[in-house]
Design an enzyme around this catalytic site. Structure first.
Site, PDB file in Angstrom:
ATOM      1  N   HIS A  92       1.462   4.367-113.872  1.00 27.65           N
ATOM      2  CA  HIS A  92       0.888   3.838-115.229  1.00 27.65           C
ATOM      3  C   HIS A  92      -0.465   3.506-115.175  1.00 27.65           C
ATOM      4  CE1 HIS A  92       1.373   2.586-119.269  1.00 27.65           C
ATOM      5  NE2 HIS A  92       2.447   1.631-118.904  1.00 27.65           N
ATOM      6  N   ASP A 136      -0.392   7.147-119.657  1.00 21.95           N
ATOM      7  CA  ASP A 136       0.461   6.125-120.589  1.00 21.95           C
ATOM      8  C   ASP A 136       1.530   6.933-121.347  1.00 21.95           C
ATOM      9  OD1 ASP A 136      -0.700   7.817-122.990  1.00 21.95           O
ATOM     10  OD2 ASP A 136      -2.524   6.896-122.637  1.00 21.95           O
TER      11      ASP A 136
END
Ligand code: CAO
Length: 436
Positions: A406, A410
């Site tokens: 992450h 995204d």
């Protein structure tokens, strides 16, 4: 380089076996105490985090003492064995010299080793003992089709077992390996904890030291667990994929290849990556840089009796489906016999874990650092679905779970990438529009 004893006793160290490798497990000795050894004669086989490597002698001499037993973890630079060297021996590097070599030449050494392992792997032949030939005959295996993993490409009993298991002639090779007493030596006395054979009726506590790829997995997953992950799950209709695979099997049987879904999934993944290169990248935490990788080197997680290993298919973007199928088969064969080279397992850019080939709806894996994405494929299952007219009809559905780093990716990017990949899987004819 330190002074070198001539005609004396020397400790032979474990030299560097690859970049970033600090230790190896000793798998087996090819020599014993008292044996005369020629220069370049194989001494032993060791396993690093990445590959199995044959260590050859730099000296001509006599083995006076072996300093480790199979199963021992040996640090790079630590003495493996003691030798009385020949009076006429040329250059005899000492432990310190080998350590210098480690620092200076690790890259070169790694290439040398990868090269020599590859050369060995390329040797295909019918070198084998009559007992192995007979064993192959009993199983109905054509020995010429088997890749030999022994010395100089010699075909071993376990090569036959692995080949037979892969071709579906026998049940999973790992199960046979455990049951087979000669194969017990091959795996060592220590039965891998993730390999089941029969039910165990012994209820004593047992301690299993982590070895080989299992040890590497413990290290890499500990590292991966520190990365903030997110999961993206999607259902994919595999009806067209099933038809295409059946068609390949029927129409291209003369190629003598077994087609599975995986090469089609690998090729379509590469196509989708071409549009979303961020998923095919590596993250450098120190410099806070993302490196978009030029090649799609797609790793395939393979659970073997020696532990989980992830060889990768290089440059998938420029391979045909037939080439991917052949490469996958080569890697699978080598993985089962623990003969992957460091080149086979290095340089991956994204990983697929086809857990569905064993079972399960979906998995949620951790990335293979420094890669930023790993994809778990669930089992393709026929389930009832409503079509556009509201009629119930059967559909072959597979769950895919994309786990991503992450810090780099995204959810929106992964969702868009997944839509693209899904389109190619559900309508594989679209691949033809873009394929080169
Ligand atoms: N759903 C349903 N069936 C599947 C499937 C899936 N997701 N994946 C494979 N199959 C089928 C194949 O089509 C084949 O069917 P047939 O025997 O009817 O032809 C059968 O299962 C066996 O396939 P395979 O496993 O030999 O071949 P593959 O190309 O699909 O996979 C490989 C190759 C190396 C990935 C696989 O053998 C393997 O090792 N799987 C284990 C996966 C694993 O260890 N994952 C790691 C989990 S931990 O991260």
């Amino acid at each position: 380089m330190a002074d070198l004893p001539v005609g004396g006793v020397i400790d032979v160290p474990l030299a560097q076996t690859g970049e970033g490798i600090a230790e190896c497990e000793l798998l087996k000795w090819f020599v014993q105490e008292g044996e005369e050894v020629e220069e370049f004669q194989p001494l032993c086989e060791v396993q690093s985090d990445k590959a199995t490597i044959e260590i050859t002698s730099r000296y001509k001499g006599k083995v006076s003492k072996v300093l480790h037993v199979p199963g021992n973890i040996v640090k790079v630079g630590e003495a493996l064995l003691r030798m009385v060297i020949d009076e006429n021996a040329s250059i005899l590097p000492s432990v310190e010299a080998a350590q210098d070599l480690v620092a200076q030449d690790s890259k070169i050494n790694e290439l040398d080793i990868a090269d020599s392992v590859l050369k060995k792997e390329k040797i295909r032949g019918v070198l084998s003992t009559p007992a192995v030939r007979n064993f192959a005959k009993q199983l109905g295996v054509t020995i010429e089709d088997v890749l030999g993993t022994g010395h100089d490409g010699r075909i071993l009993r376990e090569d036959i077992l692995n080949y037979a298991a892969r071709k579906g002639i026998l049940k999973a090779s790992s199960e046979i390996l455990i049951e087979d007493s000669s194969a017990k030596n091959f795996l060592g006395d220590q039965t891998s904890p993730n390999v089941s054979s029969a039910y165990v009726w012994e209820f004593e506590d047992r301690s299993l030291p982590l070895r080989g790829f299992h040890r590497a997995m413990a290290k890499s997953m500990t590292l991966a667990a520190k990365i903030p992950h997110f999961q993206y799950v999607e259902e994919v209709n595999c009806d067209a994929l099933l038809d295409l695979r059946a068609s390949f099997q029927n129409e291209m049987s003369d190629l003598g290849i077994k087609f599975t879904f995986l090469p089609l999934l690998v090729k379509s993944l590469s196509m989708a990556l071409s549009k979303y290169p961020l998923l095919n990248s590596c993250f450098n935490e120190e410099s806070q840089e993302v490196l978009l990788k030029g090649s799609h080197n797609i790793g395939i997680a393979m659970a073997t009796a020696h532990g989980l290993v992830v060889p990768n298919i290089k440059k998938v973007q420029s391979l045909s489906i037939v080439e991917i199928t052949k490469e996958l088969s080569r890697l699978q064969e080598l993985a089962l016999s623990n003969k992957l080279s460091s080149d086979d397992v290095s340089g991956g850019t994204i990983t697929i874990s086809n857990i569905g080939s064993i079972g399960g709806k979906f998995g949620s894996p951790l990335v293979n650092v420094p890669e930023v994405s790993i994809i778990a494929l669930g089992r393709i299952q026929k389930i009832p679905l409503f079509d556009e007219d509201g009629n119930l009809c059967p559909a072959s559905i597979m769950m895919i779970n994309i786990s991503s780093d992450h810090r780099v990716l995204d959810g929106a990017t992964v969702a868009r990438f997944c839509n693209e990949w899904k389109r190619f899987i559900e309508k594989p004819e679209l691949l033809m529009l873009q394929m080169r």
